[in-house]
Motif scaffolding. Structure first.
Motif, PDB file in Angstrom:
ATOM      1  N   PRO A 252      59.546  25.387  27.428  1.00  0.00           N
ATOM      2  CA  PRO A 252      59.436  26.667  26.728  1.00  0.00           C
ATOM      3  C   PRO A 252      57.980  27.088  26.535  1.00  0.00           C
ATOM      4  O   PRO A 252      57.115  26.265  26.236  1.00  0.00           O
ATOM      5  N   GLY A 253      57.718  28.362  26.707  1.00  0.00           N
ATOM      6  CA  GLY A 253      56.366  28.864  26.516  1.00  0.00           C
ATOM      7  C   GLY A 253      56.063  30.045  27.416  1.00  0.00           C
ATOM      8  O   GLY A 253      56.961  30.750  27.895  1.00  0.00           O
ATOM      9  N   THR A 254      54.776  30.248  27.654  1.00  0.00           N
ATOM     10  CA  THR A 254      54.294  31.358  28.474  1.00  0.00           C
ATOM     11  C   THR A 254      54.293  30.963  29.945  1.00  0.00           C
ATOM     12  O   THR A 254      53.920  29.835  30.293  1.00  0.00           O
ATOM     13  N   TYR A 255      54.686  31.893  30.784  1.00  0.00           N
ATOM     14  CA  TYR A 255      54.646  31.688  32.236  1.00  0.00           C
ATOM     15  C   TYR A 255      53.826  32.802  32.878  1.00  0.00           C
ATOM     16  O   TYR A 255      53.877  33.952  32.433  1.00  0.00           O
ATOM     17  N   TYR A 256      53.089  32.424  33.906  1.00  0.00           N
ATOM     18  CA  TYR A 256      52.200  33.354  34.595  1.00  0.00           C
ATOM     19  C   TYR A 256      52.731  33.657  35.993  1.00  0.00           C
ATOM     20  O   TYR A 256      53.217  32.769  36.686  1.00  0.00           O
ATOM     21  N   ILE A 257      52.599  34.911  36.371  1.00  0.00           N
ATOM     22  CA  ILE A 257      52.939  35.351  37.727  1.00  0.00           C
ATOM     23  C   ILE A 257      51.655  35.748  38.434  1.00  0.00           C
ATOM     24  O   ILE A 257      50.857  36.519  37.886  1.00  0.00           O
ATOM     25  N   ARG A 258      51.456  35.207  39.618  1.00  0.00           N
ATOM     26  CA  ARG A 258      50.292  35.597  40.436  1.00  0.00           C
ATOM     27  C   ARG A 258      50.806  36.170  41.752  1.00  0.00           C
ATOM     28  O   ARG A 258      51.539  35.510  42.477  1.00  0.00           O
ATOM     29  N   LEU A 259      50.391  37.393  42.037  1.00  0.00           N
ATOM     30  CA  LEU A 259      50.805  38.082  43.253  1.00  0.00           C
ATOM     31  C   LEU A 259      49.568  38.408  44.069  1.00  0.00           C
ATOM     32  O   LEU A 259      48.606  39.003  43.558  1.00  0.00           O
ATOM     33  N   THR A 260      49.584  38.047  45.347  1.00  0.00           N
ATOM     34  CA  THR A 260      48.438  38.327  46.204  1.00  0.00           C
ATOM     35  C   THR A 260      48.853  38.268  47.666  1.00  0.00           C
ATOM     36  O   THR A 260      49.925  37.746  48.009  1.00  0.00           O
ATOM     37  N   ALA A 261      47.990  38.821  48.500  1.00  0.00           N
ATOM     38  CA  ALA A 261      48.185  38.752  49.953  1.00  0.00           C
ATOM     39  C   ALA A 261      47.316  37.632  50.510  1.00  0.00           C
ATOM     40  O   ALA A 261      46.203  37.398  50.026  1.00  0.00           O
ATOM     41  N   VAL A 262      47.843  36.944  51.497  1.00  0.00           N
ATOM     42  CA  VAL A 262      47.110  35.834  52.117  1.00  0.00           C
ATOM     43  C   VAL A 262      46.883  36.145  53.592  1.00  0.00           C
ATOM     44  O   VAL A 262      47.661  36.854  54.228  1.00  0.00           O
TER      45      VAL A 262
END
Length: 269
Positions: free
Chosen positions: A148-158
């Motif tokens: 339980p807690g905070t979750y991060y989303i990272r979106l990028t092009a490779v």
């Protein structure tokens, strides 16, 4: 007569026990309104833009940027992260990727879904999906389980070509969760959710008893508070199992004890 009473008691017990299980199996309501949904994204973990589950967070950026968002997830939930990127009219083939990290910045594996996808040359958009593992209330220190807690989303092009760097794009992300229930319940819970900075909070010292929240890097939490999933259908099925065991004992006793009257011996025996 005794068997009729036993069946009547069983019906009464099932009538009291089954409705909570049915209520628990339905998914919890999520926010359906996008009022207050963010229209920008952060560029790092510390500047990640917060949004609630059920909201559509959007952002305008350029290819080559790293886009960050954060959302809260509680025990018993299985979040599904969906990201859509609208690409410019003219571009070469591009590969986009969405990653999910927990409050300790540990990368979380996806159970299934197209976490990485290549958009063909000239494609108008690309869609990505990451179905996470079920968030557990407690785990071993060495394990990498979602907590339980905070979750991060990272979106990028490779692997972008030089010609595609800096082209404008529009991105949107959404998170919806399914409540798994008692099958994911564990005997334990965290003292605090994995929210960055929560352990650094301290009293403001002005005597009013309020706490300074400036140190907490994430302010969002579930609507009914953390660890709201302490109740699960495991309690219901445990109660049903105990009731069935008691009924089996009562039924067996009723069938084997006989009429209850002493057997009369014939005269002269």
């Amino acid at each position: 007569m005794r068997i009729t009473r036993v069946l009547g008691t069983a019906a009464l017990l099932f009538g009291l026990a089954v409705p909570p299980a049915a209520a628990d199996s339905s998914p919890s309501p999520s926010a359906s309104s996008d009022a207050g949904a963010p229209t920008s994204a952060g560029t790092s973990f510390r500047t990640a833009t917060e949004f609630e589950q059920g909201q559509d967070a959007t952002a305008s950026a350029s290819t080559g940027d790293y886009l960050y968002w954060s959302f809260p997830a509680d025990a018993g939930q299985r979040p599904t992260v969906k990201a859509t990127v609208k690409l410019p009219d003219s571009h070469a083939a591009q590969t986009w990727q969405v990653d999910v990290y927990d409050g300790l910045r540990r990368r979380q594996a996806c159970q299934y879904g197209a976490q990485t996808r290549t958009a063909a040359q000239g494609a108008s958009s690309v869609e990505l999906t990451c179905v996470m593992r079920t968030v557990r209330a407690w785990s071993e220190p060495w394990a990498d389980d979602p907590l339980p807690g905070t979750y991060y989303i990272r979106l990028t092009a490779v692997n972008l070509t030089t010609a595609d760097l800096g082209q404008p794009i529009d991105a949107s992300v959404r998170v919806d969760s399914k409540d798994i229930g008692g099958s994911a319940a564990v005997d334990g819970s965290l003292a605090q959710p994995l929210v960055p900075g929560i352990a650094a909070t301290s009293d403001s010292g002005d005597g009013d008893g309020d706490s300074a929240k400036a140190a907490v890097l994430s302010s969002l939490e579930p609507d009914d508070g953390w660890a709201s999933g302490w109740w699960s259908d495991r309690w219901v099925w445990t109660a049903i199992g105990g009731a069935l065991a008691a009924l089996a004992g009562v039924g067996g006793y009723a069938l084997t004890r006989g009429s209850g009257r002493p057997r009369r011996m014939p005269p002269g025996a």
